[in-house]
Write a protein that holds these residues in place. Structure first.
Motif, PDB file in Angstrom:
ATOM      1  N   ALA A  23      -4.792  -5.336  -5.176  1.00 54.14           N
ATOM      2  CA  ALA A  23      -5.831  -4.550  -4.520  1.00 54.14           C
ATOM      3  C   ALA A  23      -5.220  -3.733  -3.389  1.00 54.14           C
ATOM      4  CB  ALA A  23      -6.916  -5.469  -3.969  1.00 54.14           C
ATOM      5  N   GLY A  24      -5.476  -2.429  -3.394  1.00 58.68           N
ATOM      6  CA  GLY A  24      -4.973  -1.545  -2.353  1.00 58.68           C
ATOM      7  C   GLY A  24      -3.519  -1.146  -2.507  1.00 58.68           C
ATOM      8  N   ALA A  25      -2.921  -1.451  -3.630  1.00 62.55           N
ATOM      9  CA  ALA A  25      -1.509  -1.115  -3.840  1.00 62.55           C
ATOM     10  C   ALA A  25      -1.335   0.369  -4.140  1.00 62.55           C
ATOM     11  CB  ALA A  25      -0.938  -1.940  -4.986  1.00 62.55           C
ATOM     12  N   ALA A  26      -0.263   0.930  -3.623  1.00 62.08           N
ATOM     13  CA  ALA A  26       0.162   2.304  -3.917  1.00 62.08           C
ATOM     14  C   ALA A  26      -0.889   3.358  -3.583  1.00 62.08           C
ATOM     15  CB  ALA A  26       0.584   2.425  -5.377  1.00 62.08           C
ATOM     16  N   VAL A  27      -1.596   3.175  -2.487  1.00 61.92           N
ATOM     17  CA  VAL A  27      -2.592   4.167  -2.073  1.00 61.92           C
ATOM     18  C   VAL A  27      -2.012   5.178  -1.078  1.00 61.92           C
ATOM     19  CG1 VAL A  27      -4.586   2.700  -2.558  1.00 61.92           C
ATOM     20  CG2 VAL A  27      -3.512   2.638  -0.287  1.00 61.92           C
ATOM     21  N   SER A  62      -2.063   8.911  -1.275  1.00 59.42           N
ATOM     22  CA  SER A  62      -1.322   9.129  -2.516  1.00 59.42           C
ATOM     23  C   SER A  62      -2.218   8.830  -3.706  1.00 59.42           C
ATOM     24  CB  SER A  62      -0.099   8.214  -2.543  1.00 59.42           C
ATOM     25  OG  SER A  62       0.515   8.230  -3.803  1.00 59.42           O
ATOM     26  N   ALA A  63      -1.996   9.560  -4.773  1.00 60.45           N
ATOM     27  CA  ALA A  63      -2.719   9.267  -6.013  1.00 60.45           C
ATOM     28  C   ALA A  63      -2.171   8.004  -6.656  1.00 60.45           C
ATOM     29  CB  ALA A  63      -2.596  10.444  -6.976  1.00 60.45           C
ATOM     30  N   GLY A  64      -0.984   7.573  -6.206  1.00 56.92           N
ATOM     31  CA  GLY A  64      -0.386   6.353  -6.734  1.00 56.92           C
ATOM     32  C   GLY A  64      -0.235   6.425  -8.237  1.00 56.92           C
ATOM     33  N   PHE A  65      -0.813   5.475  -8.919  1.00 59.99           N
ATOM     34  CA  PHE A  65      -0.712   5.402 -10.375  1.00 59.99           C
ATOM     35  C   PHE A  65      -2.007   5.831 -11.053  1.00 59.99           C
ATOM     36  CE2 PHE A  65       2.208   2.301  -8.587  1.00 59.99           C
ATOM     37  CZ  PHE A  65       3.387   2.736  -9.147  1.00 59.99           C
ATOM     38  N   PRO A 112       0.819  -1.214   0.000  1.00 59.56           N
ATOM     39  CA  PRO A 112       0.000   0.000   0.000  1.00 59.56           C
ATOM     40  C   PRO A 112       0.855   1.269   0.000  1.00 59.56           C
ATOM     41  CG  PRO A 112      -0.075  -1.044   2.155  1.00 59.56           C
ATOM     42  CD  PRO A 112       0.683  -1.965   1.247  1.00 59.56           C
ATOM     43  N   ASN A 113       2.102   1.166   0.474  1.00 66.07           N
ATOM     44  CA  ASN A 113       2.996   2.328   0.531  1.00 66.07           C
ATOM     45  C   ASN A 113       4.059   2.245  -0.565  1.00 66.07           C
ATOM     46  OD1 ASN A 113       2.055   1.720   3.441  1.00 66.07           O
ATOM     47  ND2 ASN A 113       2.606   3.871   3.462  1.00 66.07           N
TER      48      ASN A 113
END
Length: 92
Positions: free
Chosen positions: A58-62, A70-73, A34-35
């Motif tokens: 699911a829930g990655a890069a949030v 974070s807007a992530g991707f 997630p981070n």
């Protein structure tokens, strides 16, 4: 006879931000954490632009490296079919 080697590497944000994805023959990246640091997000976006495949669990890069939202991707355009997002498990 062609021989294909498939193996997994565990990479941290620092290695990704330093450009490891573009210096090796890495074809695909699976992100489950997630981070993800802002610097790593930018490096991964360059990796996808260069032809790499990105799979987001699911829930990655949030969240970023400071655990802030974070807007992530979310801004990453997938016009070439190389970004796959899983929002959750079917039936759960």
């Amino acid at each position: 006879m062609d021989v294909f080697a498939h193996f997994a590497l565990v990479l941290d944000d620092r290695a990704i931000a330093e450009g490891l994805l573009l210096t090796r023959e890495i074809k695909a990246l699976y992100v489950s954490s997630p981070n993800v640091s802002k610097a790593a997000v930018l490096a991964i976006e360059r990796f996808v632009a260069a032809g790499g495949v990105l799979v987001l669990g699911a829930g990655a890069a949030v969240r970023d490296e400071y655990d802030s939202e974070s807007a992530g991707f979310s801004g990453l355009q997938d016009s070439c079919g190389r970004v796959f997002r899983y929002e959750g498990l079917p039936g759960v």
